[in-house]
Write an enzyme that holds these catalytic residues in place. Structure first.
Site, PDB file in Angstrom:
ATOM      1  N   GLU A 169      43.867  36.084  62.261  1.00  0.00           N
ATOM      2  CA  GLU A 169      42.435  36.089  62.610  1.00  0.00           C
ATOM      3  C   GLU A 169      42.114  37.259  63.551  1.00  0.00           C
ATOM      4  O   GLU A 169      41.057  37.890  63.445  1.00  0.00           O
ATOM      5  CB  GLU A 169      42.073  34.738  63.264  1.00  0.00           C
ATOM      6  N   THR A 210      30.231  42.992  64.350  1.00  0.00           N
ATOM      7  CA  THR A 210      30.763  42.064  65.347  1.00  0.00           C
ATOM      8  C   THR A 210      30.515  42.619  66.756  1.00  0.00           C
ATOM      9  O   THR A 210      30.153  41.880  67.669  1.00  0.00           O
ATOM     10  CB  THR A 210      32.285  41.857  65.145  1.00  0.00           C
TER      11      THR A 210
END
Lengths: 306, 306
Positions: free
Chosen positions: B128, B181
């Site tokens: 992740e 992001t």
């Protein structure tokens, strides 16, 4: 029924991570009150024992909440209130909440329960505001409902009853010092780091989950306050020593009760709570500060008729 | 068993008030992956369909989590991984988490389950981190455990499984826009008002309580985010219109999925979720922005063998 004697319990607000929203109810400490119907209309405080508090209903916490209910109910009678106060005002275990709750609970019983507990909370908030100068319900809710409560909102009043694990006890020490409410509020920052806020709501979420699942280990790892305790603990002499000793002697968690100066510990089982009491007593008896210390089962019933 | 085909589900992180800690798992959207034992040692990504992603294991989310587990397990074999990607990277419904979880779940099955789900989370966190540049588990946890999860801590990994009410559905719209992001992080304040933080943790506490008690009304009144949504919603075109239409058409709550751009609504019952889908579709089809929209039961199982 024209007269009733009730027990109105002490309570612990905030419960570490749950600042301003969580609370729980104590069993071994509380006020007694006698409420009596009278032909003469109005609210009359006829006796106060234990502490020096005003007899004028408009200036007395129990009187103001009683008046709020009285004005709503408009009954054909009046009420006399006797207050046998065991919870010292300003001790941080819901002294004013016990008074505010006791009068409206007792009157409601004598009137045949026209109001539910949410409505009683609304009346009691008016009394609580006399003592704390703002409307809040984090002590009122556990005093009225018992067990653990979460005050989701006070306008409208929304109170959640959270399950209480069977074997949960509290140890409460009340150092006999005065902390001014204004000081305990002024010491708090208006803004907090987002990262700390995230830690706090993770702990609130897991605390609620631990109460639902009776998971004592999780309860233990949830009882942390990274927002308020670092500030307010400075106002309580020997807080860090007490907390360290309590945790070393088996407490699940230790924190400030309400805005202090009382300090609560939650414990699994009576024996553990007594061990924690002994450890704290040992520390505090060396400080020269007078104190009371109690062990109490979590009271799941709340205010009740004696 | 030398080969396994798995379904690795999409997930919704944050869930309004639960920024950085809560998540839930979807049923109707997810990736498929085939994991195959090979005599040749090492981790090899042999097929990627759906989106253009790196084949080098060290650069691929599924590859990095697989390598983390491979280095810990030191098996006598290697693994081939085929990825049939349905979740678009960057859509905000846990695309990288699905990849990271899928490879370690599949390998663990082929090795006879030497690791539990907490350990699998630890490996998956490494994968992740390749995509999101930081270690977090709020999509990994629901993908692995299913249902609603609360990530209490990632070091050590502590994950709580919260009960899922029987009749809960989600409607997810994915507007086909890109939110960087970096931008969705930079827009957040470092400090937040204490009063808002209190509101947020009251909501987190009551959300957890509502899931334990299947109280849909309370779930509805808990699904508010006063901290993050006011900032991040600015990055999602027509967010406020979508939210208003969803709520007017029966959604219990509507918020940003992860860091967006996907928007989730939680609904009581399939019919309600379809009504909400229709209402959102009506709004978004006028915007000229391409979008996908799905209705999904909350998936209480998580990643699974097909």
């Amino acid at each position: 029924m024209n007269e009733i004697r009730i027990f109105s319990p002490a309570t612990v607000a905030n419960v570490s991570c749950g600042f301003d929203v969580l609370g729980f109810c104590l069993d071994s400490v509380g006020d007694e009150m006698v409420i009596r119907k009278t032909d003469k209309k109005g609210i009359y405080i006829t006796k106060i024992e234990g502490f020096d508090l005003p007899y004028e209903a408009e200036l007395n916490v129990a009187g103001v909440s009683a008046l709020a209910m009285y004005e709503a109910a408009k009954p054909d009678c009046g009420f006399e209130i006797e207050i046998y106060k065991n919870i010292k005002p300003g001790s941080g275990i819901g002294s004013s909440a016990a008074s505010a709750v006791g009068s409206v609970f007792g009157m409601n019983e004598l009137l045949g329960r026209p109001y539910n507990k949410i409505q009683l909370t609304e009346f009691a908030i008016k009394g609580e505001a006399v003592a704390s100068k703002c409307e809040h319900a984090d002590n009122l809710a556990p005093a009225l409902f018992g067990g653990f409560t979460l005050v989701k909102s006070i306008s409208p009043v929304e109170i959640l009853q959270i399950p209480t694990p069977e074997n949960l006890y509290a140890t409460i020490i009340h150092p006999q010092i005065e902390i001014k409410t204004s000081e305990s509020r002024a010491i708090l920052p208006k803004e907090v780091p987002l990262q700390n806020a995230i830690t706090q709501w993770a702990n609130v979420g897991s605390l609620i989950h631990s109460l639902h699942t009776s998971d004592y280990e999780l309860l233990k790892s949830s009882l942390h306050d990274v927002i308020v305790e670092p500030y307010r603990s400075q106002l309580i002499p020997h807080f860090n020593e007490v907390k360290k000793a309590a945790l070393q002697n088996g407490a699940l968690g230790t924190g400030i009760s309400g805005s202090g100066p009382s300090i609560f510990s939650l414990c699994k089982g009576l024996e553990s709570a007594i061990n924690v009491k002994d450890a704290i007593e040992k520390i505090y008896s060396k400080t020269g500060i007078e104190f009371d210390i109690h062990v109490s089962k979590i009271n799941t019933e709340g205010v009740k008729i004696l």
